[in-house]
Design a protein around this motif. Sequence first.
Motif, PDB file in Angstrom:
ATOM      1  N   TYR A   1     -51.840  14.260 -19.413  1.00  0.00           N
ATOM      2  CA  TYR A   1     -52.136  13.282 -20.453  1.00  0.00           C
ATOM      3  C   TYR A   1     -51.037  13.312 -21.516  1.00  0.00           C
ATOM      4  O   TYR A   1     -51.240  12.895 -22.640  1.00  0.00           O
ATOM      5  N   ASP A   2     -49.873  13.792 -21.125  1.00  0.00           N
ATOM      6  CA  ASP A   2     -48.741  13.812 -22.043  1.00  0.00           C
ATOM      7  C   ASP A   2     -48.332  12.385 -22.383  1.00  0.00           C
ATOM      8  O   ASP A   2     -48.405  11.497 -21.531  1.00  0.00           O
ATOM      9  N   PRO A   3     -47.857  12.177 -23.601  1.00  0.00           N
ATOM     10  CA  PRO A   3     -47.359  10.829 -23.915  1.00  0.00           C
ATOM     11  C   PRO A   3     -46.074  10.558 -23.135  1.00  0.00           C
ATOM     12  O   PRO A   3     -45.313  11.480 -22.837  1.00  0.00           O
ATOM     13  N   GLN A   4     -45.862   9.307 -22.781  1.00  0.00           N
ATOM     14  CA  GLN A   4     -44.599   8.929 -22.163  1.00  0.00           C
ATOM     15  C   GLN A   4     -43.577   8.812 -23.286  1.00  0.00           C
ATOM     16  O   GLN A   4     -43.724   7.972 -24.170  1.00  0.00           O
ATOM     17  N   ILE A   5     -42.585   9.650 -23.244  1.00  0.00           N
ATOM     18  CA  ILE A   5     -41.591   9.690 -24.313  1.00  0.00           C
ATOM     19  C   ILE A   5     -40.319   9.010 -23.839  1.00  0.00           C
ATOM     20  O   ILE A   5     -39.764   9.357 -22.795  1.00  0.00           O
ATOM     21  N   ASP A   6     -39.868   8.041 -24.605  1.00  0.00           N
ATOM     22  CA  ASP A   6     -38.614   7.357 -24.320  1.00  0.00           C
ATOM     23  C   ASP A   6     -37.514   8.162 -25.005  1.00  0.00           C
ATOM     24  O   ASP A   6     -37.352   8.098 -26.225  1.00  0.00           O
ATOM     25  N   VAL A   7     -36.773   8.944 -24.213  1.00  0.00           N
ATOM     26  CA  VAL A   7     -35.751   9.806 -24.814  1.00  0.00           C
ATOM     27  C   VAL A   7     -34.642   8.988 -25.464  1.00  0.00           C
ATOM     28  O   VAL A   7     -34.040   9.429 -26.441  1.00  0.00           O
ATOM     29  N   GLY A   8     -34.384   7.788 -24.956  1.00  0.00           N
ATOM     30  CA  GLY A   8     -33.383   6.915 -25.578  1.00  0.00           C
ATOM     31  C   GLY A   8     -33.793   6.528 -26.979  1.00  0.00           C
ATOM     32  O   GLY A   8     -32.994   6.579 -27.925  1.00  0.00           O
ATOM     33  N   ALA A   9     -35.057   6.151 -27.145  1.00  0.00           N
ATOM     34  CA  ALA A   9     -35.565   5.790 -28.471  1.00  0.00           C
ATOM     35  C   ALA A   9     -35.587   6.992 -29.408  1.00  0.00           C
ATOM     36  O   ALA A   9     -35.527   6.836 -30.629  1.00  0.00           O
ATOM     37  N   ALA A  10     -35.660   8.195 -28.835  1.00  0.00           N
ATOM     38  CA  ALA A  10     -35.669   9.416 -29.639  1.00  0.00           C
ATOM     39  C   ALA A  10     -34.251   9.894 -29.970  1.00  0.00           C
ATOM     40  O   ALA A  10     -34.076  10.959 -30.557  1.00  0.00           O
ATOM     41  N   GLY A  11     -33.237   9.100 -29.597  1.00  0.00           N
ATOM     42  CA  GLY A  11     -31.865   9.430 -29.959  1.00  0.00           C
ATOM     43  C   GLY A  11     -31.040  10.046 -28.843  1.00  0.00           C
ATOM     44  O   GLY A  11     -29.886  10.396 -29.055  1.00  0.00           O
ATOM     45  N   PHE A  12     -31.608  10.171 -27.653  1.00  0.00           N
ATOM     46  CA  PHE A  12     -30.887  10.734 -26.516  1.00  0.00           C
ATOM     47  C   PHE A  12     -30.650   9.626 -25.497  1.00  0.00           C
ATOM     48  O   PHE A  12     -31.171   9.637 -24.387  1.00  0.00           O
ATOM     49  N   ASP A  13     -29.824   8.646 -25.909  1.00  0.00           N
ATOM     50  CA  ASP A  13     -29.660   7.442 -25.111  1.00  0.00           C
ATOM     51  C   ASP A  13     -28.519   7.492 -24.104  1.00  0.00           C
ATOM     52  O   ASP A  13     -28.271   6.519 -23.403  1.00  0.00           O
ATOM     53  N   VAL A  14     -27.841   8.616 -23.984  1.00  0.00           N
ATOM     54  CA  VAL A  14     -26.809   8.775 -22.961  1.00  0.00           C
ATOM     55  C   VAL A  14     -27.432   9.609 -21.843  1.00  0.00           C
ATOM     56  O   VAL A  14     -27.775  10.773 -22.040  1.00  0.00           O
ATOM     57  N   GLN A  15     -27.625   8.978 -20.678  1.00  0.00           N
ATOM     58  CA  GLN A  15     -28.276   9.658 -19.571  1.00  0.00           C
ATOM     59  C   GLN A  15     -27.403   9.594 -18.326  1.00  0.00           C
ATOM     60  O   GLN A  15     -26.563   8.711 -18.186  1.00  0.00           O
ATOM     61  N   ALA A  16     -27.647  10.539 -17.427  1.00  0.00           N
ATOM     62  CA  ALA A  16     -26.899  10.579 -16.177  1.00  0.00           C
ATOM     63  C   ALA A  16     -27.767  11.210 -15.094  1.00  0.00           C
ATOM     64  O   ALA A  16     -28.716  11.943 -15.389  1.00  0.00           O
ATOM     65  N   PHE A  17     -27.419  10.894 -13.855  1.00  0.00           N
ATOM     66  CA  PHE A  17     -27.980  11.589 -12.700  1.00  0.00           C
ATOM     67  C   PHE A  17     -26.885  12.488 -12.168  1.00  0.00           C
ATOM     68  O   PHE A  17     -25.723  12.070 -12.069  1.00  0.00           O
ATOM     69  N   VAL A  18     -27.237  13.717 -11.861  1.00  0.00           N
ATOM     70  CA  VAL A  18     -26.259  14.696 -11.395  1.00  0.00           C
ATOM     71  C   VAL A  18     -26.735  15.254 -10.061  1.00  0.00           C
ATOM     72  O   VAL A  18     -27.861  15.748  -9.959  1.00  0.00           O
ATOM     73  N   THR A  19     -25.878  15.155  -9.053  1.00  0.00           N
ATOM     74  CA  THR A  19     -26.158  15.746  -7.752  1.00  0.00           C
ATOM     75  C   THR A  19     -25.459  17.094  -7.708  1.00  0.00           C
ATOM     76  O   THR A  19     -24.274  17.192  -8.017  1.00  0.00           O
ATOM     77  N   LEU A  20     -26.236  18.118  -7.350  1.00  0.00           N
ATOM     78  CA  LEU A  20     -25.686  19.473  -7.313  1.00  0.00           C
ATOM     79  C   LEU A  20     -25.634  19.994  -5.890  1.00  0.00           C
ATOM     80  O   LEU A  20     -26.577  19.806  -5.115  1.00  0.00           O
ATOM     81  N   GLU A  21     -24.535  20.634  -5.568  1.00  0.00           N
ATOM     82  CA  GLU A  21     -24.469  21.441  -4.360  1.00  0.00           C
ATOM     83  C   GLU A  21     -24.634  22.867  -4.856  1.00  0.00           C
ATOM     84  O   GLU A  21     -23.939  23.294  -5.788  1.00  0.00           O
ATOM     85  N   ILE A  22     -25.567  23.598  -4.253  1.00  0.00           N
ATOM     86  CA  ILE A  22     -25.848  24.955  -4.735  1.00  0.00           C
ATOM     87  C   ILE A  22     -25.551  25.981  -3.655  1.00  0.00           C
ATOM     88  O   ILE A  22     -25.426  25.647  -2.471  1.00  0.00           O
ATOM     89  N   ALA A  23     -25.445  27.239  -4.077  1.00  0.00           N
ATOM     90  CA  ALA A  23     -25.216  28.326  -3.133  1.00  0.00           C
ATOM     91  C   ALA A  23     -26.399  28.420  -2.176  1.00  0.00           C
ATOM     92  O   ALA A  23     -27.542  28.133  -2.566  1.00  0.00           O
ATOM     93  N   GLN A  24     -26.120  28.818  -0.947  1.00  0.00           N
ATOM     94  CA  GLN A  24     -27.168  28.917   0.067  1.00  0.00           C
ATOM     95  C   GLN A  24     -28.306  29.826  -0.412  1.00  0.00           C
ATOM     96  O   GLN A  24     -28.066  30.927  -0.899  1.00  0.00           O
ATOM     97  N   GLY A  25     -29.523  29.328  -0.322  1.00  0.00           N
ATOM     98  CA  GLY A  25     -30.703  30.111  -0.682  1.00  0.00           C
ATOM     99  C   GLY A  25     -30.918  30.288  -2.177  1.00  0.00           C
ATOM    100  O   GLY A  25     -31.721  31.127  -2.589  1.00  0.00           O
ATOM    101  N   ALA A  26     -30.251  29.488  -3.006  1.00  0.00           N
ATOM    102  CA  ALA A  26     -30.306  29.679  -4.457  1.00  0.00           C
ATOM    103  C   ALA A  26     -31.237  28.707  -5.175  1.00  0.00           C
ATOM    104  O   ALA A  26     -31.123  28.540  -6.383  1.00  0.00           O
TER     105      ALA A  26
END
Length: 174
Positions: free
Chosen positions: A57-82
């Motif tokens: 029941y958390d409020p839906q927070i618009d991070v852009g409206a809260a001042g964090f309007d620069v967003q990105a998606f990041v794809t990570l390759e990680i160490a095996q089993g990490a």
Amino acid sequence: MSRIPAKLDELDLAILTAMHDYQRAGILELSRRTRVARATVQSRITRMEEAGVISSYDPQIDVGAAGFDVQAFVTLEIAQGALDAVAAELEAIPGVLEAYATTGSGDVLCRIAADSHAGLQAVLLSIDRTHSVVRSHSVVVLSTVVPHRTLPLLRTRTAAGTAKAPAYRVAREH
């Protein structure tokens, strides 16, 4: 571990829709809006909570409206089993909003946010400094095309005419 999906009917969807549309409504108001007894609404909500359909029941927070309007998606390759280690490392970085283990060329997909491009770079550097990340690739979000939503998907699993509450009526176009 696989979970058996909950069976949702039209009344469940009507309650979820009312909860979405009138987020501050209590049980009595939801009962009025769906035109079913308060006890029925309460029992349906309890059943959906227990099944995990309603997970928060958390409020839906618009991070852009809260001042964090620069967003990105990041794809990570990680160490095996990490995966467990990278989960803990990512949780420690406040700019990481969510992260998912994935298939394909990357292992983890993250959504991150910052208050500026310099802040975004700082989050990316924090991710790259973790011990589990081998390589990262980021894509900056320009705008939201389709915002987060769930009701259209839920409606595809609901068979028409399955509501069990006799007072419930759906306005249908003829």
